[in-house]
Enzyme design. Sequence first.
Site, PDB file in Angstrom:
ATOM      1  N   ASP A  39       0.849  -1.192   0.000  1.00  0.00           N
ATOM      2  CA  ASP A  39       0.000   0.000   0.000  1.00  0.00           C
ATOM      3  C   ASP A  39       0.885   1.243   0.000  1.00  0.00           C
ATOM      4  OD1 ASP A  39      -1.728   2.208   1.236  1.00  0.00           O
ATOM      5  OD2 ASP A  39      -3.189   0.587   1.041  1.00  0.00           O
ATOM      6  N   GLU A 105     -12.893   3.055  -1.455  1.00  0.00           N
ATOM      7  CA  GLU A 105     -12.443   4.185  -2.268  1.00  0.00           C
ATOM      8  C   GLU A 105     -12.095   3.822  -3.702  1.00  0.00           C
ATOM      9  OE1 GLU A 105      -9.279   5.913   0.004  1.00  0.00           O
ATOM     10  OE2 GLU A 105     -10.658   6.827   1.428  1.00  0.00           O
ATOM     11  N   VAL A 106     -11.725   2.571  -3.956  1.00  0.00           N
ATOM     12  CA  VAL A 106     -11.366   2.148  -5.315  1.00  0.00           C
ATOM     13  C   VAL A 106     -12.381   1.098  -5.759  1.00  0.00           C
ATOM     14  CG1 VAL A 106      -9.588   1.107  -6.777  1.00  0.00           C
ATOM     15  CG2 VAL A 106      -8.927   2.613  -4.886  1.00  0.00           C
ATOM     16  N   HIS A 110     -10.603  -5.394  -3.414  1.00  0.00           N
ATOM     17  CA  HIS A 110      -9.252  -5.525  -2.875  1.00  0.00           C
ATOM     18  C   HIS A 110      -9.324  -5.878  -1.408  1.00  0.00           C
ATOM     19  CE1 HIS A 110     -10.396  -1.266  -2.492  1.00  0.00           C
ATOM     20  NE2 HIS A 110      -9.573  -1.162  -1.472  1.00  0.00           N
ATOM     21  N   HIS A 112      -7.064  -5.765   2.100  1.00  0.00           N
ATOM     22  CA  HIS A 112      -5.897  -5.260   2.815  1.00  0.00           C
ATOM     23  C   HIS A 112      -5.386  -6.382   3.713  1.00  0.00           C
ATOM     24  CE1 HIS A 112      -6.704  -0.892   2.053  1.00  0.00           C
ATOM     25  NE2 HIS A 112      -7.927  -1.361   1.894  1.00  0.00           N
TER      26      HIS A 112
END
Length: 125
Positions: A39, A105-106, A110, A112
């Site tokens: 990240d 946000e994207v 995904h 983390h």
Amino acid sequence: MPIDPTLEYDDQNIFAKILRKEIPCRQVFEDEWALAFHDINPQAPEHVLAIPKGAYVSWDDFSTTATDAEIAGFVRAVGYVAREMGLVETGYRLLANIGIDSHQEVPHLHVHIFGGKPLGPMLVR
């Protein structure tokens, strides 16, 4: 701005550009199903993002439309990355923000992978 998980996939999102090698990343792992990279704004000593290579906005999108091979490949990739980062023994956290309330946000699914220190409680009360 948080993402609505019911939106169509936007192939101009940053992760799509990373997958196409238009934007560089500090790669940790790649195979036919997934890409994992550090990240750019780490929230823990170890903070890696794992993304499936397919065009999926959310976990719901992925779990209902991806092939069994894509799902198995992505889940195995996440586990492999955690092992290779040396996080299994001390523990780690997986986090997937999906939709507006979670502040995704994207608009590309995904996960983390956080570790490298005690992470504390999941949510502030």
